[in-house]
Motif scaffolding. Sequence first.
Motif, PDB file in Angstrom:
ATOM      1  N   LYS A   1       0.823  -1.199   0.000  1.00  0.00           N
ATOM      2  CA  LYS A   1       0.000   0.000   0.000  1.00  0.00           C
ATOM      3  C   LYS A   1       0.865   1.260   0.000  1.00  0.00           C
ATOM      4  N   LYS A   2       0.261   2.345  -0.504  1.00  0.00           N
ATOM      5  CA  LYS A   2       0.948   3.634  -0.517  1.00  0.00           C
ATOM      6  C   LYS A   2      -0.070   4.752  -0.390  1.00  0.00           C
ATOM      7  N   PHE A   3       0.269   5.768   0.399  1.00  0.00           N
ATOM      8  CA  PHE A   3      -0.586   6.950   0.519  1.00  0.00           C
ATOM      9  C   PHE A   3       0.302   8.165   0.777  1.00  0.00           C
ATOM     10  N   SER A   4      -0.044   9.267   0.161  1.00  0.00           N
ATOM     11  CA  SER A   4       0.694  10.508   0.393  1.00  0.00           C
ATOM     12  C   SER A   4      -0.258  11.689   0.290  1.00  0.00           C
ATOM     13  N   GLY A   5       0.053  12.748   1.030  1.00  0.00           N
ATOM     14  CA  GLY A   5      -0.746  13.962   0.997  1.00  0.00           C
ATOM     15  C   GLY A   5       0.138  15.177   1.198  1.00  0.00           C
ATOM     16  N   ALA A   6      -0.223  16.260   0.565  1.00  0.00           N
ATOM     17  CA  ALA A   6       0.535  17.507   0.691  1.00  0.00           C
ATOM     18  C   ALA A   6      -0.430  18.683   0.654  1.00  0.00           C
ATOM     19  N   TRP A   7      -0.111  19.721   1.434  1.00  0.00           N
ATOM     20  CA  TRP A   7      -0.930  20.930   1.465  1.00  0.00           C
ATOM     21  C   TRP A   7      -0.040  22.131   1.217  1.00  0.00           C
ATOM     22  N   ASP A   8      -0.339  22.845   0.149  1.00  0.00           N
ATOM     23  CA  ASP A   8       0.369  24.093  -0.165  1.00  0.00           C
ATOM     24  C   ASP A   8      -0.323  25.213   0.605  1.00  0.00           C
ATOM     25  N   PHE A   9       0.084  25.386   1.882  1.00  0.00           N
ATOM     26  CA  PHE A   9      -0.612  26.334   2.753  1.00  0.00           C
ATOM     27  C   PHE A   9      -0.337  27.789   2.402  1.00  0.00           C
ATOM     28  N   SER A  10       0.690  28.038   1.582  1.00  0.00           N
ATOM     29  CA  SER A  10       0.982  29.423   1.201  1.00  0.00           C
ATOM     30  C   SER A  10      -0.103  30.003   0.294  1.00  0.00           C
ATOM     31  N   LYS A  11      -0.936  29.135  -0.314  1.00  0.00           N
ATOM     32  CA  LYS A  11      -2.046  29.605  -1.129  1.00  0.00           C
ATOM     33  C   LYS A  11      -3.262  29.980  -0.285  1.00  0.00           C
ATOM     34  N   LYS A  12      -3.258  29.551   0.983  1.00  0.00           N
ATOM     35  CA  LYS A  12      -4.393  29.813   1.868  1.00  0.00           C
ATOM     36  C   LYS A  12      -4.059  30.816   2.960  1.00  0.00           C
ATOM     37  N   ILE A  13      -2.832  30.737   3.472  1.00  0.00           N
ATOM     38  CA  ILE A  13      -2.421  31.579   4.592  1.00  0.00           C
ATOM     39  C   ILE A  13      -1.372  32.565   4.121  1.00  0.00           C
ATOM     40  N   ASN A  14      -1.586  33.833   4.434  1.00  0.00           N
ATOM     41  CA  ASN A  14      -0.646  34.883   4.042  1.00  0.00           C
ATOM     42  C   ASN A  14       0.335  35.143   5.180  1.00  0.00           C
ATOM     43  N   ILE A  15       1.581  34.747   4.968  1.00  0.00           N
ATOM     44  CA  ILE A  15       2.640  34.944   5.951  1.00  0.00           C
ATOM     45  C   ILE A  15       3.674  35.883   5.347  1.00  0.00           C
TER      46      ILE A  15
ATOM     47  N   HIS B   1       6.743  37.631   3.866  1.00  0.00           N
ATOM     48  CA  HIS B   1       8.012  37.186   3.265  1.00  0.00           C
ATOM     49  C   HIS B   1       8.009  35.702   2.863  1.00  0.00           C
ATOM     50  N   LEU B   2       6.889  35.004   3.055  1.00  0.00           N
ATOM     51  CA  LEU B   2       6.806  33.601   2.647  1.00  0.00           C
ATOM     52  C   LEU B   2       6.259  33.524   1.233  1.00  0.00           C
ATOM     53  N   ASN B   3       7.032  32.931   0.327  1.00  0.00           N
ATOM     54  CA  ASN B   3       6.607  32.773  -1.065  1.00  0.00           C
ATOM     55  C   ASN B   3       6.010  31.404  -1.341  1.00  0.00           C
ATOM     56  N   PHE B   4       6.480  30.408  -0.640  1.00  0.00           N
ATOM     57  CA  PHE B   4       5.996  29.048  -0.858  1.00  0.00           C
ATOM     58  C   PHE B   4       6.111  28.276   0.442  1.00  0.00           C
ATOM     59  N   GLY B   5       5.049  27.536   0.774  1.00  0.00           N
ATOM     60  CA  GLY B   5       5.069  26.707   1.976  1.00  0.00           C
ATOM     61  C   GLY B   5       4.217  25.470   1.789  1.00  0.00           C
ATOM     62  N   LYS B   6       4.769  24.310   2.126  1.00  0.00           N
ATOM     63  CA  LYS B   6       4.057  23.048   1.935  1.00  0.00           C
ATOM     64  C   LYS B   6       4.379  22.089   3.060  1.00  0.00           C
ATOM     65  N   VAL B   7       3.356  21.459   3.606  1.00  0.00           N
ATOM     66  CA  VAL B   7       3.545  20.361   4.554  1.00  0.00           C
ATOM     67  C   VAL B   7       3.152  19.075   3.839  1.00  0.00           C
ATOM     68  N   ARG B   8       3.810  17.996   4.179  1.00  0.00           N
ATOM     69  CA  ARG B   8       3.581  16.743   3.454  1.00  0.00           C
ATOM     70  C   ARG B   8       3.674  15.542   4.391  1.00  0.00           C
ATOM     71  N   PHE B   9       3.002  14.499   3.969  1.00  0.00           N
ATOM     72  CA  PHE B   9       2.998  13.238   4.706  1.00  0.00           C
ATOM     73  C   PHE B   9       2.963  12.105   3.687  1.00  0.00           C
ATOM     74  N   ALA B  10       3.645  11.023   3.995  1.00  0.00           N
ATOM     75  CA  ALA B  10       3.637   9.878   3.087  1.00  0.00           C
ATOM     76  C   ALA B  10       3.805   8.585   3.876  1.00  0.00           C
ATOM     77  N   TYR B  11       3.133   7.551   3.399  1.00  0.00           N
ATOM     78  CA  TYR B  11       3.305   6.208   3.930  1.00  0.00           C
ATOM     79  C   TYR B  11       3.420   5.249   2.742  1.00  0.00           C
TER      80      TYR B  11
END
Length: 289
Positions: free
Chosen positions: A111-125, A127-137
Motif C-alpha cells: 500500500k501507498k498513501f501521500s498527501g501535501a498541502w500548499d498552505f501558502s495559497k491559503k495563509i498569508n505569511i 516574506h513567505l513565497n511558498f510553503g508546503k507540509v507533506r505526509f507519506a506512507y
Amino acid sequence: HNRFEWDANLIASFDMIKAVGLPAKITLGHTLNSRKSKTLKNLGETQGVINYYQMENYQSVTVFESVSLIKTQSFFGQVTYDLWDQVYLTAALREDGSSTFGPADREHLFKKFSGAWDFSKKINIPHLNFGKVRFAYGEAGEQPSVYSIYSGYVSENIGYLQNKVSLGKSGIYNNVLGYVSDSRLGNSAIRPEVRSEYEYGIDAEFFSGRVGVNATTYNATSRDVIFNVDVAPSTGSETFTANGAIIQNKGFELSLSGALIKKKPLSWNTRILYAKNQNKLLEMAGVSA
C-alpha cells in the motif's frame, strides 16, 4: 554469461475531470516480467607454462555452471485527487507475485498513501513565497534470492566436506559420480521482506526564493528480513534461508539554502545539510532486542 529478459506492461489512465468533473486521475496497470540467465565458467589454477593461457596448461581445472529463471507478475492501481489546487492526495495498491516466493503464499499486497498541502495559497505569511507540509506512507517488498524455496544437490561438496573429511576427487567416490545435499536448506514458506515507512516534512521559501528550508522526519521498519541461519549438521546442510528479523531505521533531515549574493556579475549560493539516522535491530529469530 547469457542473460535474457522480457517485460510486458499494460497501463490505462482515466482523467475524471473530463468524465465526471472531479479533479482526479485513476491509473490501472498490469506487468509481467521474466529474467533468465545462464553462466558457464571454467576456472584454471596453477599454470604449467607461465603466461600460456590455455585450459590444458592448468594443473587444476574446475567447471562451474548455473541457470536461473525468475518470473514476476504485478497488478496496480493509483488514484490522485487535487482539492482547491492546494491539497494533493495520492493512494495506491500493488499486488506482486513472484516465483521466488513460497508456493503457498505467492501474492503479496503493498500500500501507498501521500498527501501535501500548499498552505501558502491559503495563509498569508510575511516574506513567505511558498510553503508546503507533506505526509507519506509506503510499503515495498524485497524478493528472496532465486531458488531459496528449494533444497538441491551438488557434486562438488563430495570432494572435501567442510574442510574436514576428504572423500576423494570432487563429485566422485569409489569411481562413481554422486551428489550430496546443498549447503543451503530450502524454505518453501519464504516470504518477501517488507519495508514500511512513514515520512513527514515541510518545505518553505522566503524572500522571493532566496532562502529555503526543508525538514523531513522518517520512521521505517523492515519486517520478515531475509537472512541465513545456521542449522544442525544432521540436516545435511549448513544454512537455512528464513524470515526472522525486524529492523527499525528512523531519522531526521534538515536542509537550509540561501542565495547570499545575487547581483551580476557575482552570485553566491550556499546550502547546509544536517542528517541524523538511527538503525536498530528490534527482533532476531523471535528474540526481542
